[in-house]
Design an enzyme around this catalytic site. Structure first.
Site: not given
Ligand code: AP5
Ligand code: MG
Length: 218
Positions: A13, A88, A127, A161, A172
C-alpha cells in the site's frame, strides 16, 4: 482523485501510494505513518498508541477517525488524496462516509491489493525505510540503487519498524483478516472497487492500478 488503498500488512500500500502521489500530485494519508510520527514525537496520542502498535493490534477507532478527520481539512487534500491504511474497520468505513458527505465529496475508487500470505511475511521482515524522506525499501526485493543511499533523496540513514518482527506480523495479519477484510464486501457493493494482483514487480502493480483508475483494462 480520491482513493482508498486496501490490503493486508506488507501488500505494498505504502509503496504504491508513494508512486501514485508523485503521478497525480495528491497526498498519501497513511494512518500508520501519522501514528509513528506521534510515537516518535512523544505526543499524548503517541504515548497512548505505542504499545498497541508494537503488539500488532489496531488502535481504537475514535483516535484514528479524529486523526483522519483533521487531516482531510488540510488544503493539500482539496484536489484529492490517497488513503493508505484507513479505513480498517466497519466503524471507520462508516465514519469516513460521514466525513465525505459532510464535505460534499465522494470516493473515486477503492483498490484492494492482494498478495500471498507467505510473500507478505517476507516483505515485512525485510523492509527498511529512509529516515529523511520515508521511501520504503527491502533487503532483497527492492534495494536502493547504491547500497546505503536513498534513491529519492540521497539520505544515508534508514530505520526498521518496531512492529516488523516475525512474531508481530501474525497479530497484524489476524487483525486484517478479522477486522479489515470484512469491509471489502461493503466497498464492492458501493461500486468503483478494483482488486489488483500485488504479486508482480512494483512497477507492474503500479501499472495495473493506474490502468484501473484511468478506466482502461489490460
Ligand atoms: P509496503 O508498501 O511498505 O507495504 P504496506 O502495505 O504499506 O504494509 P504495512 O506494513 O505498512 O501495512 P500495515 O497495514 O501493517 O501498516 P500501517 O503502517 O498501516 O511494502 C512492504 C515491503 O515490501 C517493502 O519493503 C517494499 O519495498 C516491498 N514491496 C512492496 N511492493 C512490492 C512488490 N510488488 N514486489 C516486491 N516487494 C515489494 O499500520 C501499522 C499499525 O498502526 C497497525 O498495526 C495499527 O496498530 C496502527 N494503525 C494504522 N492504521 C490504523 C487504522 N486505520 N486503524 C487502527 N489502527 C491503525
Ligand atoms: Mg504501509
Amino acid at each position: 482523485m480520491r482513493l482508498i488503498l486496501l490490503g493486508p500488512p506488507g501488500a505494498g500500500k505504502g509503496t504504491q501510494a508513494q508512486l501514485l502521489m508523485k503521478r497525480y500530485g495528491i497526498p498519501q494519508l497513511s494512518t500508520g505513518d501519522m501514528l509513528r510520527a506521534s510515537v516518535k514525537a512523544g505526543t499524548p496520542l503517541g504515548v497512548e498508541v505505542k504499545s498497541i502498535m508494537e503488539s500488532g493490534a489496531l488502535v481504537p477507532d475514535d483516535l484514528i477517525v479524529r486523526l483522519i478527520s483533521d487531516r482531510l481539512g488540510d488544503s493539500d487534500c482539496l484536489n484529492g488524496f490517497i488513503l493508505d491504511g484507513f479505513p480498517r474497520t466497519e466503524a471507520q468505513a462508516t465514519s469516513l462516509d460521514q466525513m465525505l458527505s459532510d464535505r460534499g465529496i465522494s470516493l473515486d475508487c477503492v483498490v484492494s491489493i492482494t498478495v500471498d500470505q507467505r510473500a507478505l511475511v517476507d516483505r515485512i521482515v525485510g523492509r527498511f525505510t529512509c529516515k529523511s524522506c520515508g521511501i520504503g525499501y527491502h533487503d532483497t526485493l527492492n534495494r536502493p540503487r547504491v547500497d546505503g543511499v536513498c534513491d529519492a533523496c540521497g539520505g544515508k540513514e534508514f530505520f526498521r519498524r518496531e512492529d516488523d518482527k516475525a512474531e508481530t506480523v501474525v497479530a497484524r495479519l489476524t487483525a486484517y483478516i478479522q477486522q479489515t477484510a470484512p469491509i471489502i464486501p461493503y466497498y464492492k457493493e458501493k461500486g468503483r472497487f478494483a482488486e489488483v494482483n500485488g504479486m508482480g514487480e512494483i512497477d507492474v502493480v503500479q501499472e495495473l492500478i493506474v490502468n484501473d483508475l484511468e478506466g482502461r483494462s489490460k
